[in-house]
Scaffold this motif. Structure first.
Motif: not given
Length: 528
Positions: A211-213, A215-223, A231-238, A241-247
């Motif tokens: 999930g973290a990987l 969302l990050f890839t999606f945000a970079v490409i679509e941003g 808001p979609i991109i900010v939410g994806a980056f956020t 980060v949250a999923l990476l911390a959870a991992f």
């Protein structure tokens, strides 16, 4: 065991090795074929520039994020089963891609191909480890690495020829046929093996890491298309980060984690993880960007672009073995740092070569030849650490942790390829957009389309861009792209240079004797 039985066992093992190598050959063919075909697919199916970008990124995302998971599944449910299922899924996605009506369908099927590729590589590698022992196992894995090198070196030429003669759909026909042959030759002769002590699948780790990987890839490409403040991109980056911390939290509490974070307490292990990152930014991204530049910006045919790419990829056939030999006298960490320094020089050189600045204004191919020397230097430099990375990944940790270290390294290597490609593509698009805005007086309606225009240029679809801003000369678009490419090249050269310094500090004292002798080192080319 009788001589006849030993001969039969040996013959079966060779058949398995041949089948796994065939399956592995589809990976660099898919990687290079997708890059060569991107401009043609974009012209034929008329998708948005962002959707064209996903042709490669979708494959790399699923491949990289699921490789470690596939290895766990292979140990638990059987190497033969996972290999056969992975190749079958890859073949099915390839066949479906032949008939794909839209770029969205291509993107989704490329993601499915990545899932199949992860299962095929993980299951196939484990099967080889079961069929061979000792020095024979080392040679078998070296042959697997050589297969990747052959596919990487000659894949662009083969795929370019197919695209030019039969269209871009022929690349999926080719990978499907190769995969089918691998199934027919390998699966019937492959023993089913499992690890009786294999851990259960670490679902929290799988979900949070993937999930973290994603969302990050999606945000970079679509941003780059819809704006970094959306808001979609900010939410994806956020969310990333949250999923990476959870991992990290999940793996820290798990007794049998998918990724053992305690390995990162070894400084030299951290240094090893920098090797694939640096080679991704100095080498792997060029395997995608340069074919698109040659075809879409400089006007080369697909076969001509494939021939040009030999300058970058051919060193992978020879240099890794030479580097392995050199480890008898020179520290592999020092050799890796030297290789990265050479690659950084090549990146600076390549950044100074403008499109079409060669010796001829008659033939686009001759005009592009000025880039060849720089590409050779980059390929030579990057091939040195690539031939040593796998051996280093297990030699810098205690022997009992080598399996986990190798799994982490391979996952890091493939995942970083997708991440670095997304970042560099987004940066190239943003810089191109800024150059156009400074050079051209655009109408307000055209300014709103600027991200799409820039992504169209980066994707090599100048015909689409010409329809959006018909009054802007072709030469202006090319110049905007070159200025951005030059800036990106200099940034990549800087990253590679500083990575070389850090790797020298962390790995420079790794003794040559910490690796096996040259004929026992697993020499691998990129697994794309």
């Amino acid at each position: 065991m009788s001589p006849t039985s030993q001969s039969a066992k040996h013959g079966g093992a060779l058949s398995v090795l041949f089948a796994v190598c065939l399956a592995a050959l589809t990976l660099p063919l898919s990687f290079s074929g997708g890059a060569i075909a991107t401009p043609a697919i974009g012209r034929d199916l008329a998708g948005s520039a962002a959707m064209v970008t996903w042709i490669t990124n979708a494959f790399m995302l699923t491949f990289g994020s699921l490789l470690l998971t596939a290895g766990t599944l292979a140990d638990r449910f059987g190497r033969r089963r996972i290999f056969a299922g992975g190749v079958a899924l890859f073949v099915a996605a390839s066949i479906a891609s032949i008939f794909a009506p839209t770029i969205l369908a291509i993107d989704l099927l490329r993601a499915v191909q990545g899932v199949g590729a992860a299962a095929a590589l993980a299951g196939g590698s484990a099967a080889i480890a079961q069929e061979f022992e000792g020095h024979a196992r080392t040679k078998a894995f070296s042959m697997l690495g050589t297969t990747f090198g052959i596919g990487l070196a000659f894949g662009p030429v083969i795929m370019g020829l197919l695209i030019e003669r039969y269209g871009w759909r022929s690349i999926f026909v080719t990978t499907a046929v190769v995969g089918l042959v691998a199934i027919m030759l390998g699966v019937p002769r492959m023993r089913e093996t499992r690890d009786p002590d294999a851990a259960r699948l670490d679902w929290p780790g799988v979900i949070t890491f993937t999930g973290a990987l994603s969302l990050f890839t999606f945000a970079v490409i679509e941003g780059a298309s819809i704006g970094w403040g959306n808001p979609i991109i900010v939410g994806a980056f956020t969310g990333s980060v949250a999923l990476l911390a959870a991992f990290v939290a999940a793996e820290s509490r798990n007794d049998r984690p998918m990724l053992d974070l305690s390995l990162f307490k070894y400084p030299r292990f951290v240094g090893v993880q920098l090797l694939p990152i640096s080679t991704c930014f100095s080498y792997v991204v060029l395997l995608i960007l340069l074919p698109i530049r040659f075809v879409g910006i400089e006007g080369l045919s697909e076969i001509e672009a494939g021939l040009m790419m030999l300058a970058l990829s051919a060193p992978m056939l020879v240099v890794p073995y030479v580097a392995a030999v050199m480890t008898r006298w020179v520290s592999p960490g020092v050799l890796s740092a030297i290789g990265l320094l050479v690659a950084s020089v090549g990146m600076l050189w390549l950044g100074s070569v403008a499109p079409g600045t060669g010796v001829s204004t008659i033939s686009p191919l001759l005009a592009s030849l000025a880039a060849v020397p720089a590409m050779i230097v980059i390929g030579f430099g990057a091939a040195i650490p690539w031939g040593l990375m796998d051996g280093l990944s297990v030699s810098v940790v205690p022997k009992e942790r080598s399996g986990m270290a190798s799994g982490i390294f391979n996952t890091s290597k493939v995942a970083n390829e997708g991440i670095s490609l997304a970042i560099v593509t987004a940066a190239l698009g943003a810089m191109t957009a800024g150059n156009i805005e400074r050079k051209v007086s655009l109408l307000p309606s055209q300014v709103q389309l600027l991200p799409e225009i820039a992504q169209g240029i980066v994707a090599g679809d100048l015909s689409r861009v010409a329809r959006l801003i018909p009054e802007v000369p072709h030469s202006t678009l090319v110049q905007a792209y070159f200025s951005a490419f030059q800036s990106v090249s200099y940034v990549l050269a800087s990253i590679t240079f500083f990575a070389a310094i850090v790797i020298f500090v962390l790995l420079g004292r790794t003794r040559p004797t910490e690796l096996s002798s040259a004929d026992e080192i697993r020499v691998e080319a990129p697994a794309e």
